[in-house]
Scaffold this active site. Structure first.
Site, short mmCIF file in Angstrom:
data_model
loop_
_atom_site.label_atom_id
_atom_site.label_comp_id
_atom_site.label_asym_id
_atom_site.label_seq_id
_atom_site.Cartn_x
_atom_site.Cartn_y
_atom_site.Cartn_z
N ASP A 1 0.87 -1.17 0.00
CA ASP A 1 0.00 0.00 0.00
C ASP A 1 0.91 1.23 0.00
O ASP A 1 2.09 1.13 0.38
CB ASP A 1 -0.88 -0.02 1.25
N THR B 1 0.01 4.94 1.09
CA THR B 1 -0.12 5.89 2.19
C THR B 1 0.06 5.21 3.54
O THR B 1 -0.65 4.27 3.89
CB THR B 1 -1.50 6.57 2.15
N ASP C 1 -1.24 -0.66 6.19
CA ASP C 1 -1.36 -0.11 7.54
C ASP C 1 -2.75 0.39 7.88
O ASP C 1 -3.05 0.64 9.04
CB ASP C 1 -0.36 1.03 7.75
#
Length: 700
Positions: free
Chosen positions: A385, A387, A587
């Site tokens: 991922d 961001t 996250d």
């Protein structure tokens, strides 16, 4: 005993007891008591986490739970649990000494007493073998050992029986001690041992037992003390060593309003901490609980080794029978029974896995089971991922651009009012900027509807308010920017993420979010490629311009932008179906479905709690290069297991040949066999990677 059922499978159940239900020595007593119950195959208790893991025969679940119900401290408390433990902690030297002292004393006794003692000491081995054979229908190592001792006793060869019994006892003792110490060392550094603490009440400091602590109490912690709770600083100023939790190499300053965590150390200063969590609810305890759970998640190589080890045992009996048939020598046949491959294989393989997990923890990688070490070692596709993963988890607002009819403060204030309800890093950046500019953003909106990974819908008065990505605001919700607005957007669009705010049917403005790269992002991708990873992909819900800019700087092979959570999940499943293991790193809450779909999921410690719960591996210090460390650990532990297997098979085959050929006695064969087993176990515990300091010196 009070408990809750945490997890259960056919034949296996894990119970969780309240903190402090039993001590370490009582844990051994509880396990021993449960193992005497009908239908219980194995029981393990962990005093650190209050966990009871019980394996049982089919149809005995209710009996097992009833036995646990009846257990309480009035029953197991008076029992010397330490005496029931197979040499826990540092008592192995005393146990070994007692064995050798017993042998010396026995040598001075009359022959008839020595013979009686030999039979008495052999009885547990014989009972264990008969129980495995008759009660469980298993032909395993216990049956093999019982047969060797039984044959010697039937031949009235009490000297050989004594030597065999002693060596088998020593071997079991050392194997169990080595395995237990290795397992417990995984969580030792995370165990808090605090019985008394100081709290501030009505302006006075009083000392209370840990068991009397309550949420909201204010704990006083001074220089040199470990912080025993998770909480928020309400008074004081101190430098705190948080390396146990975050991996930060230097102490950081903690002042009122900042959070602190259990297990961290006050190096200098004094803090008064308002308790938000303690005992089993602290972050450090949750990590210890993850470690406790990880034992059941065996690597496939470990399961294969155990199945193979059990499958070898019947062949040992066939070999012994063949030798006796051909030579008529019971001594040679006994030698064949005493040398088996399964002991060493069953000990060395899980020890290697446990040692690798412990080494990973020291490097900031919490691996929740051996199967994930094996999977990450063979993975060909790594998915990141963007961001909060490849970029830092604390982005900031770089610019606020209002459109005609709205001013800058109104755009930022309204965005913060909506975003304060959500824990995502972009939302925190907006709220933080409003706070820095002292813009009050009291709630004026109605109920908020959050559309995962895209945006927010609410109402202020009669006006609908939208906040989110270009895809969400323009395409999904139908807001059309004017040509002038579109021209401004195109000029500002680049390496920054953008959040668009619409009020009513008009675009009110947008916020540019700086999302700087993690310093070790590019190095991590390079190291993964160096270890043989064929494909590194970046997935993001951000716009293609930002995605391409980030991808070019970190060196990923592919990038895909403007994705929904279901898109990420679908891609991960697609790549799995194409063959090869897939590792997903994320996250945020919106990453959880894709993490769950991957063969191995990796989460940042700074990420959402649900993400860490779903993940198979957690980066406890948020260091991306730890992912490459985990892959190297996986590859090297698989290599070590293969080497151990070669050594075990080669050495034991040689001993088998010497024993059946009459070159060595059964006692010598048993001694050398145990030395081979312990040697393989010792090799399993050796480090896999150079120490971090050595690595840095080598790089320099």
């Amino acid at each position: 005993m009070e408990y809750t059922i945490e997890h259960q499978l056919p034949g296996r159940i894990r119970l969780r007891c309240p903190p402090g239900s039993f001590s370490q020595s009582e844990a051994y007593a509880i396990a021993a008591i449960l193992e005497t119950q009908s239908g219980v195959l194995e029981a393990r208790a962990s005093h650190r986490t209050g966990s009871l893991l019980i394996r049982y025969s089919e149809g005995h679940r209710d009996e097992v739970l009833k036995a646990v119900d009846l257990l309480d401290r009035s029953f197991y408390g008076p029992i010397d649990g330490a005496a029931l433990a197979p040499s826990p902690g540092g008592s192995i030297g005393e146990s070994l000494a007692s064995v050798f002292v017993g042998l010396a004393v026995r040598a001075l006794m009359p022959r008839i007493i020595r013979s009686a003692l030999t039979i008495f000491r052999a009885m547990p081995l014989l009972r264990k073998g008969l129980h495995s054979l008759l009660a469980r229908g298993q032909v395993n190592v216990s049956v093999l050992d019982a047969s060797a001792v039984g044959v010697s006793l039937m031949r009235r060869d009490f000297r050989t029986a004594t030597v065999i019994t002693t060596l088998l006892t020593l071997g079991d003792m050392l194997e169990e001690w080595t395995h237990r110490r290795s397992q417990e060392s995984l969580g030792d550094s995370l165990t808090l041992k605090v019985d008394q603490l100081w709290i501030r009440r009505d302006g006075c400091e009083v000392q209370i037992p840990m068991k009397e602590l309550a949420i909201g109490d204010c704990v006083v912690v001074r220089t040199g003390s470990v912080i025993p709770v998770d909480g928020v600083v309400v008074d004081g100023d101190a430098m705190v060593d948080q390396s146990a939790m975050t991996g930060e190499s230097t102490a950081i300053r903690r002042t009122p309003g900042l959070s602190v965590y259990a297990g961290t150390l006050v190096e200098d200063g004094e803090l008064v901490v308002r308790v938000t969590a303690f005992d089993s609810d602290t972050r450090i305890h949750r990590i210890a609980a993850m470690i406790d759970e990880s034992e059941g998640l065996k690597a496939e190589v470990q399961s294969r080794a155990e199945r193979m080890a059990d499958a070898i045992v019947p062949w040992s009996f066939l070999l012994a029978g063949g030798i006796y048939f051909l030579t008529g020598s019971a001594v040679r046949a006994v030698s064949a029974l005493l040398v088996d491959y399964s002991c060493a294989i069953k000990l060395a393989t899980p020890l290697a896995i446990l040692a690798a997990m412990r080494e990973g923890l020291k490097r900031g990688v919490l691996i929740k089971g051996g199967r994930f070490l094996e999977a990450i070692a063979s993975a060909e596709t790594f998915v990141f991922d963007k961001t909060g993963t490849l970029t830092v988890s604390t982005p900031s607002v770089a610019e606020v651009v209002p459109f005609e009819g709205y001013d800058r403060d109104e755009v930022l204030r309204t965005a913060a009012c909506l975003e304060e309800h959500f824990p995502h890093s972009l939302a925190r950046a907006v709220v933080r900027q409003a706070e820095l500019e002292a813009l009050s953003h009291k709630e004026k909106h109605s109920t908020i509807e959050y559309i995962a990974a895209h945006g927010i819908v609410s109402h202020i008065g009669t006006d609908r308010v939208l906040l989110g990505s270009a895809h969400f605001v323009f395409e999904d919700m139908g807001i059309v920017p004017s040509p002038e607005q579109q021209a401004i957007i195109e000029r500002k669009r680049g390496e920054r993420s953008m959040l668009y705010l619409a009020i009513g049917d008009r675009l009110a403005g947008f916020l540019c979010i700086e999302d700087p790269l993690r310093q070790d992002a590019a190095e991590t991708i390079r190291r993964l490629h160096d270890t043989g990873v064929k494909r590194v992909v970046m997935l993001t819900g951000d716009n293609p311009h930002v995605a391409r800019a980030v991808a070019g700087r970190v060196g990923v092979d592919e990038t895909m932008a403007q994705l929904l959570p279901e898109d990420k999940t679908r891609l991960v499943q697609q790549w799995k179906q194409e063959g090869g293991s897939v590792v997903m790193v994320g996250d945020g809450i919106n990453d959880s479905p894709a993490l769950a779909a991957a063969d191995v999921s990796i989460a940042m410690r700074s990420g959402a709690d649900i993400t860490q719960a779903v993940a198979d591996i957690v980066l406890t210090d948020n260091r991306l290069t730890a992912i490459a460390d985990a892959r190297l650990l996986g590859a090297k532990v698989m290599q070590k297991i293969r080497r151990n297997y070669t050594f075990i098979v080669g050495a034991n085959t040689l001993l088998l040949a010497l024993g059946t050929g009459g070159t060595i006695t059964p006692g010598t064969a048993a001694l050398l066999h145990n030395l081979v087993t312990l040697g393989a176990g010792a090799f399993s515990l050796t480090p896999l990677l150079p120490s971090p300091s050595t690595s840095m010196e080598a790089d320099a």
